[in-house]
Scaffold this active site. Structure first.
Site, PDB file in Angstrom:
ATOM      1  N   LYS A  40     -22.676 -26.548  22.655  1.00  0.00           N
ATOM      2  CA  LYS A  40     -22.214 -27.006  23.968  1.00  0.00           C
ATOM      3  C   LYS A  40     -23.046 -26.345  25.071  1.00  0.00           C
ATOM      4  CE  LYS A  40     -18.646 -23.412  23.803  1.00  0.00           C
ATOM      5  NZ  LYS A  40     -17.254 -23.140  23.391  1.00  0.00           N
ATOM      6  N   TYR A 263     -34.326 -11.349  53.131  1.00  0.00           N
ATOM      7  CA  TYR A 263     -33.263 -11.737  54.060  1.00  0.00           C
ATOM      8  C   TYR A 263     -32.431 -10.520  54.451  1.00  0.00           C
ATOM      9  CZ  TYR A 263     -34.026 -16.727  53.259  1.00  0.00           C
ATOM     10  OH  TYR A 263     -34.567 -17.992  53.206  1.00  0.00           O
TER      11      TYR A 263
HETATM   12  C1  LIG Z   1     -17.206 -22.225  22.422  1.00  0.00           C
HETATM   13  C2  LIG Z   1     -16.277 -22.305  21.277  1.00  0.00           C
HETATM   14  C3  LIG Z   1     -16.628 -21.778  20.032  1.00  0.00           C
HETATM   15  C4  LIG Z   1     -17.879 -20.951  19.815  1.00  0.00           C
HETATM   16  O1  LIG Z   1     -17.630 -19.647  20.268  1.00  0.00           O
HETATM   17  P1  LIG Z   1     -18.671 -18.470  20.024  1.00  0.00           P
HETATM   18  O2  LIG Z   1     -17.958 -17.263  20.430  1.00  0.00           O
HETATM   19  O3  LIG Z   1     -19.842 -18.757  20.890  1.00  0.00           O
HETATM   20  O4  LIG Z   1     -19.035 -18.525  18.576  1.00  0.00           O
HETATM   21  C5  LIG Z   1     -15.783 -21.999  18.970  1.00  0.00           C
HETATM   22  N1  LIG Z   1     -14.624 -22.679  19.138  1.00  0.00           N
HETATM   23  C6  LIG Z   1     -14.234 -23.166  20.332  1.00  0.00           C
HETATM   24  C7  LIG Z   1     -12.934 -23.883  20.440  1.00  0.00           C
HETATM   25  C8  LIG Z   1     -15.035 -22.984  21.439  1.00  0.00           C
HETATM   26  O5  LIG Z   1     -14.651 -23.462  22.630  1.00  0.00           O
END
Ligand SMILES: *Cc1c(COP(=O)(O)O)cnc(C)c1O
Length: 367
Positions: A40, A263
């Protein structure tokens, strides 16, 4: 946004390190564990398509957070199972069906709405999300879970999986983790039928609670060579950093004592000194709070002085360097290193956030 390729600021992604990390993490897991890579948010900022292609032969499937991320993978030719972990709007279900994308069902109301909308759910694969204590999405009791299973059956949808997510798997204290686990197991016992996939393990759970893997894991953070706990827990095996961020000096000058920079004119040179300018700023994800952090030039730590601008930062150099001198912001230089975790520590945040904030303006080169 188009990546700015005519600027010397770039991210390099080490695909071999990525594959190595996946091997390291999965080696100790039960042999038939279905490994899903979580890609993701543009693979945590690493560039999703090359990451997914690199991992294709090593994983059973991919997890993403929304439908568009899933469709992006399909459009790139990825044919693996893909699970959307978040709640998809009802009117996206048909698209998911067409593209053979598995969906999360996280409430009875949502599924009832889909049924009421007369959507054809036949053969659409669903994973029921159980909220055992994370408190974001998911159903919280056996009765509702079983109602969902019934409704899916009635609709001739596929009850493909059931899962939960731990809130504290990256912490030393196991009390809350154990409570969540017990709740999940109770719900599994009450199921009228077992789906093919049962999963509760993100990175932290896979690494520090390998004994609680059901038959699938969802690995994100660790694949990218990061420690999900930050510095709280040690990894039981080494991982390799995957992402490095480099730039070049595009301007160098010698300042007299008492000259101002940036700045607000907040920095005044305490003596004669050399200042270098880098083409990276908060629009790239190098946020303003990074002021004072040091980057590496010729194996030496050079502090960011003056305010971070949208597109530029200024650093103090130990001497004059030529235009085009390389600068390491994340990565190694002559035995010195700046890690994603160093950024996170400096900012008082987690490594996840640092990589996700690196913007699309920075080109990613995968090698
Ligand atoms: C993002 C996510 C993961 C992965 O988590 P990590 O800590 O990066 O391995 C797994 N399950 C769900 C539901 C998530 O939202």
């Amino acid at each position: 946004m188009k990546a700015s390729r005519h600027r010397p600021t770039q991210i390099s992604i080490d695909l071999e390190a990525l594959s190595y990390n996946l091997q390291q993490v999965t080696k100790p897991l039960p042999i038939r564990t279905q490994v899903y890579a979580v890609v993701k948010a543009n693979a945590y900022g690493h560039g999703v398509i090359p990451i997914a292609k690199q991992l294709a032969d090593q994983v059973a499937g991919f997890c993403v957070s929304n439908l568009d991320e899933a469709l992006e993978l399909r459009q790139a030719g990825i044919e693996h199972p893909i699970l959307v972990l978040g709640v998809v709007p009802i009117d996206g279900i048909s698209l998911a069906k067409q593209a053979s994308i598995s969906l999360t069902v996280a409430s009875l109301e949502w599924l009832e709405q889909a049924v009421a909308a007369a959507l054809d759910l036949a053969d659409v694969a669903f994973h029921i999300k159980v909220d055992t204590g994370m408190g974001r999405i998911g159903v919280r009791d056996s009765q509702t879970v079983n109602q969902l299973v019934d409704l899916l059956d009635q609709q001739e949808a596929k009850f493909e999986g059931i899962f939960t997510h731990f809130a504290t798997a990256d912490q030393a204290d196991q009390t809350y983790f154990d409570q969540q686990l017990a709740l999940f197991k109770d719900i599994l016992v009450d199921l009228p039928e077992m789906p093919r996939l049962i999963h509760a393990s993100n990175s932290a759970t896979s690494v520090w609670h390998a004994d609680t893997v059901f038959n699938m894991v969802r690995l994100g953070n660790v694949l990218y060579g990061l420690n999900p706990s930050g510095r709280e827990l040690e990894l039981p095996y080494p991982l390799k950093p995957v992402l490095s961020l480099t730039s070049e000096l595009v301007h160098i000058k010698q300042l007299p004592k008492g000259a101002n920079i940036g700045y607000g004119a907040t920095y005044t040179s305490p003596s004669e000194e050399y200042i270098g300018t880098l083409p990276i700023g908060y629009a790239d994800g190098l946020v303003r709070a990074m002021q004072g952090f040091s980057v590496l030039v010729d194996g030496q730590a050079c502090p960011i002085v003056g305010r971070v601008s949208m597109d530029q930062i200024t650093i103090r150099l130990p001497k004059a360097y030529p235009l085009g001198t390389p600068v390491t912001l994340i990565g190694q230089d002559q035995g010195m290193e700046r890690t994603v975790q160093d950024w996170a520590d400096y900012l008082g945040t987690i490594n996840y956030e640092v990589v996700c904030l690196l913007s699309d303006r920075i080109p990613r080169y995968h090698e």
